[in-house]
Write an enzyme that holds these catalytic residues in place. Sequence first.
Site, short mmCIF file in Angstrom:
data_model
loop_
_atom_site.label_atom_id
_atom_site.label_comp_id
_atom_site.label_asym_id
_atom_site.label_seq_id
_atom_site.Cartn_x
_atom_site.Cartn_y
_atom_site.Cartn_z
N HIS A 73 0.84 -1.20 0.00
CA HIS A 73 0.00 0.00 0.00
C HIS A 73 0.87 1.25 0.00
O HIS A 73 1.51 1.58 1.00
CB HIS A 73 -0.95 -0.02 1.21
CG HIS A 73 -1.86 1.14 1.24
ND1 HIS A 73 -2.29 1.74 2.40
CD2 HIS A 73 -2.44 1.85 0.23
CE1 HIS A 73 -3.09 2.76 2.11
NE2 HIS A 73 -3.19 2.84 0.81
N ASN A 85 -4.16 4.15 7.56
CA ASN A 85 -5.47 4.76 7.33
C ASN A 85 -6.43 4.52 8.50
O ASN A 85 -7.35 5.31 8.70
CB ASN A 85 -6.09 4.26 6.03
CG ASN A 85 -5.62 5.07 4.84
OD1 ASN A 85 -5.17 6.21 5.00
ND2 ASN A 85 -5.69 4.49 3.65
#
Length: 292
Positions: free
Chosen positions: A141, A192
């Site tokens: 990611h 996140n």
Amino acid sequence: MARDFEQIGIVGAGLMGSGIAQVCAQAGMRVILMDTDAGALEKARENITWSVGKFIEKGKVKEDKDTVLSRISGTTSLKDLKDVEIVIENVYENSDLKREVFKDLAAVVSENTLLATDTSAIPITEFAAVTRYPERVLGLHFFSPAQMMRAVEVIRGVTTSDAVMDDGIAFVEKIGKRPIRVERDIAGFLLNRINFPSTIEAIRLVEEGIATVAEIDEGMRLAFGRRMGPFETGDMVGLDVMMTAMMSTYEETKDMKFYPPVLMQRKVTAGHLGIKTRKGWYDYNEDGTRKD
Ligand SMILES: NC(=O)c1ccc[n+]([C@@H]2O[C@H](COP(=O)([O-])OP(=O)(O)OC[C@H]3O[C@@H](n4cnc5c(N)ncnc54)[C@H](O)[C@@H]3O)[C@@H](O)[C@H]2O)c1
């Protein structure tokens, strides 16, 4: 088996795919960039050409532009990825679409290829489950802009092998980034999970009229040493991309702290998605600079 990472495949040549292609090419790797849309490949080449020029101007890339660009080739056929050592999937944040891509990829690549996804929030085991090689699927990611941001989450799915995790870490280090290990496959992963609630709170404060978007961004930059406030980040990432990622995290956790606020939902419905549509939390000129 040890991998040299000399040849990389990237599926999806949008914001993230083109940024990652550039990072890999600057690290000396050969990159095959695949997209079903030939126009996206053309735009990716234009953006990469401009961005490599900026890195050279600032002295951060020592090679000449043509040398870096010559390492990247574009294709609309997945079959051209058959000899690469790692594929990084960067198509739209849509679980069904990504599953299709993983299924197709597994039929094309060799039995040693690593299959990575750059999904913002979808648990990666969903994609491992549809391939013939679930132990070789991992999450990588990246953060936007991929050319600048040094953190890359390396995510272990339920089926990811230890060797594949180690290879993922080695790859991230080889492109000059800092791998952040995520040892369990949860929606939203690590960074996140921390960042979304703060962004959601910022949007709620705007909804309630407590402060403006610009005030919050400036405050967050000056108070916490961030380079961008949450709304500036949102416009760069894309409100649609961020909202979908928040929703995936909410769906798994059922925790309202990840639920996208109404103001964000309406902006997405209106097509105010950020820099890419010239309108998001702020307004933008054609060249992507902000109208003030
Ligand atoms: N935008 C961000 O800041 C950010 C950050 C980290 C991760 N991500 C994730 O990265 C992925 C890509 O996001 P993006 O912002 O680059 O999207 P984007 O919309 O800029 O690009 C997506 C690209 O995928 C291509 N595509 C669609 N279907 C395809 C297929 N079947 N085969 C090949 N190409 C196909 C499209 O033509 C498009 O060029 C998403 O999963 C997103 O959640 C985004």
